[in-house]
Scaffold this motif. Sequence first.
Motif, mmCIF file in Angstrom:
data_model
loop_
_atom_site.group_PDB
_atom_site.id
_atom_site.type_symbol
_atom_site.label_atom_id
_atom_site.label_comp_id
_atom_site.label_asym_id
_atom_site.label_seq_id
_atom_site.Cartn_x
_atom_site.Cartn_y
_atom_site.Cartn_z
ATOM 1 N N THR A 1 -22.010 -24.859 -38.196
ATOM 2 C CA THR A 1 -21.058 -25.973 -38.252
ATOM 3 C C THR A 1 -20.191 -26.107 -37.007
ATOM 4 O O THR A 1 -19.483 -27.099 -36.859
ATOM 5 C CB THR A 1 -20.137 -25.832 -39.479
ATOM 6 O OG1 THR A 1 -19.419 -24.589 -39.386
ATOM 7 C CG2 THR A 1 -20.942 -25.876 -40.767
ATOM 8 N N THR A 2 -20.208 -25.119 -36.106
ATOM 9 C CA THR A 2 -19.302 -25.174 -34.962
ATOM 10 C C THR A 2 -19.978 -25.554 -33.657
ATOM 11 O O THR A 2 -19.301 -25.706 -32.633
ATOM 12 C CB THR A 2 -18.586 -23.819 -34.763
ATOM 13 O OG1 THR A 2 -19.566 -22.799 -34.549
ATOM 14 C CG2 THR A 2 -17.746 -23.483 -35.987
ATOM 15 N N TYR A 3 -21.298 -25.685 -33.654
ATOM 16 C CA TYR A 3 -21.992 -26.046 -32.414
ATOM 17 C C TYR A 3 -23.218 -26.887 -32.734
ATOM 18 O O TYR A 3 -24.080 -26.494 -33.520
ATOM 19 C CB TYR A 3 -22.430 -24.797 -31.647
ATOM 20 C CG TYR A 3 -23.020 -25.094 -30.275
ATOM 21 C CD1 TYR A 3 -22.214 -25.093 -29.144
ATOM 22 C CD2 TYR A 3 -24.375 -25.381 -30.126
ATOM 23 C CE1 TYR A 3 -22.744 -25.375 -27.881
ATOM 24 C CE2 TYR A 3 -24.913 -25.667 -28.874
ATOM 25 C CZ TYR A 3 -24.098 -25.659 -27.753
ATOM 26 O OH TYR A 3 -24.626 -25.940 -26.530
ATOM 27 N N ASP B 1 -24.360 -20.159 -40.437
ATOM 28 C CA ASP B 1 -23.321 -21.172 -40.303
ATOM 29 C C ASP B 1 -23.487 -21.858 -38.951
ATOM 30 O O ASP B 1 -23.251 -21.260 -37.898
ATOM 31 C CB ASP B 1 -21.937 -20.532 -40.408
ATOM 32 C CG ASP B 1 -20.813 -21.566 -40.391
ATOM 33 O OD1 ASP B 1 -21.064 -22.726 -39.993
ATOM 34 O OD2 ASP B 1 -19.688 -21.213 -40.773
ATOM 35 N N THR C 1 -26.975 -27.378 -41.769
ATOM 36 C CA THR C 1 -25.869 -26.886 -40.950
ATOM 37 C C THR C 1 -25.126 -25.719 -41.588
ATOM 38 O O THR C 1 -24.293 -25.094 -40.935
ATOM 39 C CB THR C 1 -24.872 -28.020 -40.653
ATOM 40 O OG1 THR C 1 -24.481 -28.647 -41.877
ATOM 41 C CG2 THR C 1 -25.486 -29.048 -39.720
ATOM 42 N N GLN D 1 -28.478 -25.468 -31.965
ATOM 43 C CA GLN D 1 -27.405 -25.013 -32.835
ATOM 44 C C GLN D 1 -26.966 -23.622 -32.391
ATOM 45 O O GLN D 1 -27.679 -22.940 -31.665
ATOM 46 C CB GLN D 1 -27.864 -24.990 -34.302
ATOM 47 C CG GLN D 1 -28.124 -26.383 -34.869
ATOM 48 C CD GLN D 1 -28.646 -26.353 -36.296
ATOM 49 O OE1 GLN D 1 -29.657 -25.740 -36.569
ATOM 50 N NE2 GLN D 1 -27.950 -27.027 -37.195
ATOM 51 N N SER E 1 -14.407 -30.317 -33.674
ATOM 52 C CA SER E 1 -14.851 -28.982 -33.277
ATOM 53 C C SER E 1 -15.677 -28.311 -34.359
ATOM 54 O O SER E 1 -16.234 -27.239 -34.138
ATOM 55 C CB SER E 1 -13.629 -28.103 -32.952
ATOM 56 O OG SER E 1 -12.774 -28.001 -34.095
ATOM 57 N N GLN E 2 -15.775 -28.948 -35.519
ATOM 58 C CA GLN E 2 -16.553 -28.385 -36.634
ATOM 59 C C GLN E 2 -17.158 -29.519 -37.436
ATOM 60 O O GLN E 2 -16.534 -30.556 -37.679
ATOM 61 C CB GLN E 2 -15.665 -27.538 -37.534
ATOM 62 C CG GLN E 2 -16.444 -26.780 -38.600
ATOM 63 C CD GLN E 2 -15.590 -25.711 -39.270
ATOM 64 O OE1 GLN E 2 -14.383 -25.660 -39.079
ATOM 65 N NE2 GLN E 2 -16.214 -24.849 -40.034
#
Length: 285
Positions: A258-260, A256, A249, A227, A283-284
Amino acid sequence: MAIVVDPDNLDREQVIFGTETQRVSLYPVGAITSVVASSNTATVSVGNDTLHDTNGLFTTTFDVTAGDVVVLRNGADAAHYIVSAVTDANTLELAGVDGDVVSFLADGSALVYAIHEASTGSIADGVTKQALYSFGKEEWRTDTYATALVDNLIRHEFPFEAITSEQFEIGGGDSHKDWDYSSEYTRKKVRTAGWANNDADASTKQEYTGIITLGTLDADAQVYYQQVSAQNPPVDFTFQGAVNEAILTLASGVADYTTYLKIFVRKKARTYAQSEIADIGVSQI
């Protein structure tokens, strides 16, 4: 065994709704047997990580041993606990199902409990959130333990809000209050779903995303994930083989993720595989 998808395969021994502290506890215990069961509503108390029953049943009438599971159905500490030691005929030492020592609120209340031998139970491989949700709906309507627990579930806010069959909220606002899962062990038993964990003010505290691998994986293959970025240390999923597990997540104000998200499986003599959220066109999370 297989993941439970039918609410009829659940019961209140494996699923505890702790209405006093609004916590849901899951543990795969089997049916009560006369050899190890004990129930008392007048002389049982908890405190200092122990359960005490003045009737003296643990080493006389019932052969309770370390590793047995205490199903505490009501009170401020309603949940599943592991017997770590049998102090004497009246007293058990207990630990949490995650291995941590529990800290009971010693209120001296009358309790309803049962002791089970360690068992696979029907939810050994977990339960879909949809099945858990449907089971809760049935129990809120009928509450078969109403007499024993002196508690009617319909008086309490329902824990879950269903958005889809795989997206849920637990807790949140006047409708669901501050319900949560009792432990990380319980969270890992929830399959085929992601959820938002909301507080009593309906604000999101955490979000958990359900990760499911596709295709065929060897039962002993260890899938792991990263992550934040490719430089972050990898983390193993809890179970080997095919993955159906929720991971954190988002933690409001803390982290956070949520983007990776990148997932890997590596095993000698097998083709290596990996996937990331961009592979499914997002992407999210």
